[in-house]
Design a protein around this motif. Sequence first.
Motif: not given
Ligand code: SF4
Length: 298
Positions: A38-39, A210-211, A216, A265-266, A270, A272-273, A276, A278-279
């Motif tokens: 996903k990331q 999600p990752c 994550r 990480k989220c 990350c 691109c959070c 996303c 999930y985030y």
């Molecule tokens: S926010 Fe978390 S789950 Fe979403 S792409 Fe980034 S690392 Fe993956």
Amino acid sequence: MTITNKLNLPAGLVKAVSTERHNAAMCLSATTLLQGVKQIILTDRYWEQLEDDAADRIWAIWGSAVHSLLENEGEHDFTEQEMSYKVGDITVTGRIDNFNMKSNIISDYKTASVNKIRFNDFSEWYTQGMIYAWLLSKNKFPVNKCRFIALLKDHSKTDAMRDHRYPQNPVYVYEFPVTAGNLFKTGNFIRSKVSEYQKYFLMADDEIPPCSPNERWERPSKYAVMKEGRKNAVKLFDDKKSAEERTAELGKGHFIEQRSGGSVKCQNYCLCCNFCNYYVKMLRGKTISNRLRHEDKT
Ligand code: SF4
């Protein structure tokens, strides 16, 4: 990607930490394969809209420092060499800091925090090193060993003197042998990651799962048994029940402190959070539980 400069740092510094799109079309690098799919996909899809501040990227300057350091490596070495190998339609790539063709040893230079060493947190370096070894072996260079030479950014001589378990030098070497069995497992890992990437490549953002918790950098919640007047925990527990039992045994002056885990990480690493789901959902959940906690208190 836009690099902002909130601290008004000199232009040379901002240039040194700026970055280009990491992968060419239909290519996945060794470090990209360490990320969740996903990331990988969202970072690529939203690259032009991503933003990062120069001050937060300051350790990327280490990359330029390593570049000059590598210019002085020995006559049997090749440095910063890109290796590649095709897996189906995708080209897997890796830029190897240094490979000695006499000893067949890969060396990679890193910056790291002391905690990485203390918690023995080397799984990503291991996978990265093995992908390099796999790429080299596919290009007819046998590999005996991988070495990661880490500069510890937050090392303290005083802490090293106080605690023999603390890394004793500001440089740490993590190394491991490369075996046929491990190369085989790495080949399987690469093939399965590439096919997962291809499976989700054209899917809508929110349909991509999600990752994984590992990808994550998920940390579980911990329950610390604390003693009044003491800063450090008496003992840390993974579950609340064991912490409660220990607190009851220790008696007066002891209490439990919950240390919330989460996807490190989220939350912090990350770029691109914000794209996303999930985030965004996780953030919404946190806001609601904070609000409920606040309402409980009032
Ligand atoms: S926010 Fe978390 S789950 Fe979403 S792409 Fe980034 S690392 Fe993956």
